[in-house]
Design an enzyme around this catalytic site. Structure first.
Site, PDB file in Angstrom:
ATOM      1  N   TRP A   1       0.856  -1.187   0.000  1.00 51.16           N
ATOM      2  CA  TRP A   1       0.000   0.000   0.000  1.00 51.16           C
ATOM      3  C   TRP A   1       0.895   1.241   0.000  1.00 51.16           C
ATOM      4  O   TRP A   1       1.857   1.343   0.750  1.00 51.16           O
ATOM      5  CB  TRP A   1      -0.895   0.006   1.243  1.00 51.16           C
ATOM      6  CG  TRP A   1      -1.636   1.312   1.368  1.00 51.16           C
ATOM      7  CD1 TRP A   1      -2.760   1.686   0.685  1.00 51.16           C
ATOM      8  CD2 TRP A   1      -1.283   2.428   2.196  1.00 51.16           C
ATOM      9  NE1 TRP A   1      -3.121   2.968   1.024  1.00 51.16           N
ATOM     10  CE2 TRP A   1      -2.232   3.454   1.952  1.00 51.16           C
ATOM     11  CE3 TRP A   1      -0.248   2.670   3.097  1.00 51.16           C
ATOM     12  CZ2 TRP A   1      -2.187   4.686   2.599  1.00 51.16           C
ATOM     13  CZ3 TRP A   1      -0.189   3.902   3.743  1.00 51.16           C
ATOM     14  CH2 TRP A   1      -1.166   4.894   3.493  1.00 51.16           C
TER      15      TRP A   1
ATOM     16  N   ASP B   1     -15.582  13.252  -1.433  1.00 51.01           N
ATOM     17  CA  ASP B   1     -15.059  11.950  -1.026  1.00 51.01           C
ATOM     18  C   ASP B   1     -15.826  11.413   0.191  1.00 51.01           C
ATOM     19  O   ASP B   1     -16.952  11.828   0.480  1.00 51.01           O
ATOM     20  CB  ASP B   1     -13.549  12.060  -0.760  1.00 51.01           C
ATOM     21  CG  ASP B   1     -12.808  10.767  -1.046  1.00 51.01           C
ATOM     22  OD1 ASP B   1     -12.850   9.861  -0.200  1.00 51.01           O
ATOM     23  OD2 ASP B   1     -12.172  10.659  -2.116  1.00 51.01           O
ATOM     24  N   ASP B   2     -15.193  10.519   0.914  1.00 51.25           N
ATOM     25  CA  ASP B   2     -15.797   9.787   2.022  1.00 51.25           C
ATOM     26  C   ASP B   2     -16.387  10.735   3.076  1.00 51.25           C
ATOM     27  O   ASP B   2     -15.852  11.812   3.335  1.00 51.25           O
ATOM     28  CB  ASP B   2     -14.707   8.925   2.665  1.00 51.25           C
ATOM     29  CG  ASP B   2     -15.255   7.852   3.585  1.00 51.25           C
ATOM     30  OD1 ASP B   2     -16.483   7.806   3.793  1.00 51.25           O
ATOM     31  OD2 ASP B   2     -14.445   7.064   4.096  1.00 51.25           O
TER      32      ASP B   2
ATOM     33  N   ARG C   1      -9.706  -1.736   8.612  1.00 52.73           N
ATOM     34  CA  ARG C   1     -10.241  -0.377   8.541  1.00 52.73           C
ATOM     35  C   ARG C   1     -11.658  -0.320   9.135  1.00 52.73           C
ATOM     36  O   ARG C   1     -12.535   0.347   8.614  1.00 52.73           O
ATOM     37  CB  ARG C   1     -10.234   0.167   7.110  1.00 52.73           C
ATOM     38  CG  ARG C   1     -10.297   1.700   7.016  1.00 52.73           C
ATOM     39  CD  ARG C   1     -10.153   2.173   5.577  1.00 52.73           C
ATOM     40  NE  ARG C   1     -10.221   3.626   5.481  1.00 52.73           N
ATOM     41  CZ  ARG C   1     -11.231   4.292   4.919  1.00 52.73           C
ATOM     42  NH1 ARG C   1     -12.270   3.648   4.406  1.00 52.73           N
ATOM     43  NH2 ARG C   1     -11.214   5.602   4.861  1.00 52.73           N
TER      44      ARG C   1
ATOM     45  N   LYS D   1     -15.979   7.756  -7.754  1.00 51.76           N
ATOM     46  CA  LYS D   1     -14.769   7.086  -7.282  1.00 51.76           C
ATOM     47  C   LYS D   1     -15.219   5.858  -6.494  1.00 51.76           C
ATOM     48  O   LYS D   1     -15.855   5.981  -5.449  1.00 51.76           O
ATOM     49  CB  LYS D   1     -13.939   8.017  -6.399  1.00 51.76           C
ATOM     50  CG  LYS D   1     -12.659   7.376  -5.861  1.00 51.76           C
ATOM     51  CD  LYS D   1     -11.889   8.365  -4.999  1.00 51.76           C
ATOM     52  CE  LYS D   1     -10.644   7.715  -4.386  1.00 51.76           C
ATOM     53  NZ  LYS D   1      -9.919   8.664  -3.507  1.00 51.76           N
TER      54      LYS D   1
ATOM     55  N   ASP E   1     -14.320   2.809  -4.346  1.00 48.18           N
ATOM     56  CA  ASP E   1     -13.215   2.389  -3.485  1.00 48.18           C
ATOM     57  C   ASP E   1     -13.441   0.983  -2.934  1.00 48.18           C
ATOM     58  O   ASP E   1     -14.559   0.460  -2.941  1.00 48.18           O
ATOM     59  CB  ASP E   1     -13.052   3.391  -2.343  1.00 48.18           C
ATOM     60  CG  ASP E   1     -11.604   3.560  -1.906  1.00 48.18           C
ATOM     61  OD1 ASP E   1     -10.783   2.676  -2.210  1.00 48.18           O
ATOM     62  OD2 ASP E   1     -11.303   4.577  -1.258  1.00 48.18           O
ATOM     63  N   MET E   2     -12.364   0.379  -2.430  1.00 51.94           N
ATOM     64  CA  MET E   2     -12.424  -0.949  -1.800  1.00 51.94           C
ATOM     65  C   MET E   2     -11.215  -1.055  -0.873  1.00 51.94           C
ATOM     66  O   MET E   2     -10.083  -1.144  -1.331  1.00 51.94           O
ATOM     67  CB  MET E   2     -12.407  -2.047  -2.861  1.00 51.94           C
ATOM     68  CG  MET E   2     -12.695  -3.435  -2.322  1.00 51.94           C
ATOM     69  SD  MET E   2     -11.291  -4.279  -1.583  1.00 51.94           S
ATOM     70  CE  MET E   2     -10.442  -4.860  -3.032  1.00 51.94           C
ATOM     71  N   ASN E   3     -11.464  -1.030   0.447  1.00 52.39           N
ATOM     72  CA  ASN E   3     -10.383  -0.768   1.385  1.00 52.39           C
ATOM     73  C   ASN E   3     -10.066  -1.884   2.376  1.00 52.39           C
ATOM     74  O   ASN E   3      -9.573  -1.611   3.456  1.00 52.39           O
ATOM     75  CB  ASN E   3     -10.681   0.519   2.165  1.00 52.39           C
ATOM     76  CG  ASN E   3     -10.368   1.754   1.347  1.00 52.39           C
ATOM     77  OD1 ASN E   3      -9.296   1.870   0.766  1.00 52.39           O
ATOM     78  ND2 ASN E   3     -11.323   2.669   1.270  1.00 52.39           N
TER      79      ASN E   3
ATOM     80  N   CYS F   1     -10.723   2.308  -7.305  1.00 54.19           N
ATOM     81  CA  CYS F   1      -9.733   2.574  -6.268  1.00 54.19           C
ATOM     82  C   CYS F   1      -9.775   1.411  -5.286  1.00 54.19           C
ATOM     83  O   CYS F   1     -10.835   0.853  -5.028  1.00 54.19           O
ATOM     84  CB  CYS F   1     -10.056   3.892  -5.558  1.00 54.19           C
ATOM     85  SG  CYS F   1      -8.962   4.292  -4.169  1.00 54.19           S
TER      86      CYS F   1
ATOM     87  N   ASP G   1      -2.645   5.736  -3.168  1.00 53.61           N
ATOM     88  CA  ASP G   1      -2.990   6.695  -2.118  1.00 53.61           C
ATOM     89  C   ASP G   1      -1.816   7.609  -1.787  1.00 53.61           C
ATOM     90  O   ASP G   1      -1.995   8.638  -1.131  1.00 53.61           O
ATOM     91  CB  ASP G   1      -3.419   5.957  -0.846  1.00 53.61           C
ATOM     92  CG  ASP G   1      -4.886   5.544  -0.880  1.00 53.61           C
ATOM     93  OD1 ASP G   1      -5.610   5.979  -1.795  1.00 53.61           O
ATOM     94  OD2 ASP G   1      -5.310   4.782   0.011  1.00 53.61           O
TER      95      ASP G   1
END
Length: 728
Positions: free
Chosen positions: A198, A365-366, A442, A475, A477-479, A525, A547
């Protein structure tokens, strides 16, 4: 060009623009004869040779010279005289894993078909490709393996896939199902891979092949930051411009494995496909299983030649939709400017300030949904947080759009927080194993996309938001990666299908949403570049590259990524300093030059900048708009590698060779350094080019053969970026 078959020698010759690939049916098995520079004909000057090799058993006791252990094969199994890594393995109902698939038939068809439920390269007319389907048959279990090869006539590319068909009466279990296998009758190669972590994705490594097995893989449920589903074999003398390269990239976003095995006779077996670790697939009578596609590129013009081929193919016959060939907007993302701490007024201020600087797209964003004030909750609750946005997404988006900007939104659709209304209502909707703890990453779990009801609920929730407001960018995402891998929707014997079925679910959800909203630009992402692979590019034409937004770190990240993936696929932003990932201080100049080497944007609070900084950003934005077509869709050339020296250089050239952009970056300063020059590439040697920033003219010959001087750059982290224009 195309595919021909010689019935007398049972030889297939596959030809693209500059490449030949040759297969022979030998004693009923598919033998690999050649992959390399195009030949008009092949008369078996390097025909297969055999001798009685000790400890290499013989499937035919009457032929002591023939063994699958010494036959270079196209799609080999284990257990029937071959001791190498197999391409596939099937378990029968009696528990044994020995099979004997031999050539049954073939057909050559014009064009290229789609893969059921899987992304793949495509053709826009049947004239663009030919496909060879080789059917192998095991009469004991009445099953077939169809090995498919597609040759593109204009892209100098070959692709491979495999389909397993159970025509028999017993239940079969696939334990391994690779997409590609190539047996080279030599081992004088070096191996190039793209490992990382990462915020440190796709760093190039190059090492000599050695006896035994060299392997890269992901067991994380995603293609991962740690390894990319790509490898290349190159000659020891191969450079950017010269030498042979054999590159293979898997069009897949989940667990993969790629290996090179050098045996006792110095043959090299390359195998790539779904990772067999913790994988199996039950194939009931009448069922089929389709492997992902592998893209194969040969180049005798070095790594740059391989990259150019991958770039053109992926831009034009992997990416799809409205934005495939459309210029990408310059965006600003509020994440590093505000993180979770924002309200409607703050967002509008950033958007308005951005508009004044010429930025075209604002991305929220988030933190806009549920009760999302930190990363500890609300994933899955895709409903607007009225405390932050009392007038809703539609009102905010309309304010941005009425100011002549586009509006974008962040989602993480595949995830669920334990502290969420969705989890409280459906605690079994996540990937988990009964009676085992549910590890969080997370502060989140992964939704079980093996289940259609879960997939359909995600589609509905995301679609409701996208339909509610003028949203033109997402966007996605996948975290987190998979642990405690299991699904309560699957029976015990199918639990090891979970990871692959999850990826099929991801593709289904992405396909449904992107098809429903064709005017939305989707950027994928996964903690940055943790799922930067061809499978995702099929649904989303660009990916957040990392990131890590530090300009100096990005030199290696973007350089390594460019080995396979086109510039139009790379998101790259200017962020604040000290950088939030590495705490480094760099100038706006070098941050801009690195970020402008991709799909350009910003990730900082422009409303809080000084007037001098705003003026610099406005200048960068205006300059990028003038060269955007060249950077996003021109040919890309790597000139100096950050993995070798303290400077990096690359350039972009328009298709007609009338315009170009040159970038040069110096990292750490040293005392009394020699003068530096750079030799350019890709220009027309017979044209005269003006370097606009120098107000000087040079022939293409001089720029490519002699080079151009780089001015003395004083201090750490310096750069120049120049435009070239051909005189008419």
């Amino acid at each position: 060009m195309g595919i021909t078959y010689d019935g007398q020698t049972k030889t297939f010759h596959l030809q693209s623009e500059r490449t030949s690939y040759i297969i022979q049916v030998y004693n009923g098995y598919l033998a690999h004869l050649y992959w390399g520079k195009k030949m008009d004909s092949y008369n078996h000057g390097t025909k297969l040779r055999f001798k009685d090799r000790s400890f290499s058993p013989n499937p035919d006791p009457d032929d002591p010279f023939f063994s699958l252990d010494t036959l270079p094969q196209e799609y080999p199994a284990f257990g029937n005289t071959d001791f190498h890594i197999p391409a596939y393995q099937i378990q029968l109902e009696n528990g044994t894993t020995v099979t004997n698939f031999q050539y049954k038939s073939h057909r050559i068809v014009q064009g290229k078909g789609e893969l059921d439920g899987l992304p793949a390269t495509y053709v826009e007319s049947d004239s663009e490709a030919q496909t060879l389907e080789l059917t192998l048959f095991d009469e004991v279990i009445d099953a077939e393996i169809v090995v498919s090869y597609t040759v593109f006539t204009t892209f100098d590319v070959m692709t491979r896939t495999v389909r397993f068909v159970n025509n028999g009466s017993q239940k079969l279990k696939l334990l391994k199902a690779a997409s590609v296998n190539v047996d080279f009758r030599e081992s004088e190669f070096e191996l190039i891979t793209l490992p990382g972590a990462w915020s440190r994705e796709r760093y190039m490594e190059r090492e000599k092949l050695r006896s035994g097995i060299q392997m890269i893989e992901s067991r994380r449920g995603a293609s991962s930051h740690q390894f990319n589903p790509f490898l290349a074999l190159v000659r020891p003398e191969t450079t950017e411009e010269f030498g042979e390269v054999f590159g293979i990239n898997l069009v897949y976003s989940g667990n993969f494995q790629a290996s090179v095995e050098v045996d006792q006779f110095h043959y090299s077996r390359v195998t790539m496909g779904i990772n067999p670790f913790d994988f199996s697939w039950v194939l009931d009578p009448g069922q089929t299983f389709q492997t992902p596609e592998a893209v194969m590129v040969y180049s005798d013009q070095g790594l740059g030649g391989m990259s150019k081929t991958f770039h053109h193919l992926y831009r034009e016959r992997l990416c799809r939709g409205k934005y495939r060939n459309q210029l990408r907007p310059i965006l600003i993302n509020n994440w590093e400017a505000t993180y979770f701490d924002f309200n409607e007024g703050k967002i509008v201020d950033i958007a308005n300030a951005s508009k004044e600087l010429g930025i075209e797209l604002f991305v929220l964003d988030d933190g806009w949904f549920g009760k999302r004030n930190s990363d500890k909750g609300s994933l899955g609750d895709w409903f607007v947080d009225r405390n932050k946005l009392p007038n809703g997404i539609e009102h905010l988006a309309n304010q941005v759009v009425e100011n002549d900007m586009q509006f974008g939104l962040w989602f993480e659709p595949e995830m669920i927080s334990v502290d969420s209304d969705l989890y409280r209502a459906h605690p079994d909707w996540c990937i988990h194993i009964p009676d085992r703890s549910r590890s969080e990453g997370r502060n989140q779990l992964i939704l079980d996309l093996t289940r259609k009801d879960v997939c359909d609920e995600i589609i509905k929730r995301v679609s409701d938001i996208l339909a509610s407001a003028p949203i033109s960018y997402v966007k996605w995402d996948m975290n987190r990666h998979m642990t405690e891998v299991g699904s309560i929707s699957l029976p015990a014997e199918r639990q090891r299908e979970t990871a692959h079925r999850y990826i099929l679910g991801v593709y289904y959800v992405m396909d449904q949403i992107t098809s429903t909203f064709p005017d939305v630009l989707f950027e994928s992402c996964s903690g940055g570049g943790g799922r930067f692979d061809p499978g995702i590019l099929y649904y989303m034409p660009q990916t957040w590259t990392s990131d890590n937004t530090d300009a100096i770190s990005r030199l290696k990240i973007q350089y390594g990524t460019s080995l396979i993936y086109p510039i139009s696929a790379m998101g790259s932003h200017v962020s604040a300093v000290p950088n939030h990932q590495v705490n480094r201080m760099t100038s706006l100049d070098i941050r801009g030059h690195v970020a402008m080497s991709g799909n350009f944007g910003y990730e900082l609070d422009v409303s809080a900048l000084s007037e001098e900084e705003k003026a610099k950003i406005k200048e960068q934005v205006n300059w990028y708009k003038g060269v955007r077509p060249i950077i996003q869709f021109g040919d890309f050339y790597r000139l100096k590698s950050p993995f070798i020296q303290s400077h990096t250089s690359w350039m972009f050239v328009s298709d007609d060779q009338t315009e170009a952009v040159l970038a040069y970056f110096s990292t750490l300063a040293e005392a009394n350094v020699p003068f530096t020059k750079v030799k350019l590439r890709g220009l027309d040697p017979n044209k005269v080019y003006k370097i606009v920033e120098l107000d000087q003219e040079f022939t293409g010959q001089e720029l490519m053969y002699a080079g151009v001087n780089i001015p003395e750059l004083h201090g750490d982290f310096q750069s120049v970026m120049w435009t070239l224009q051909a005189k008419s």
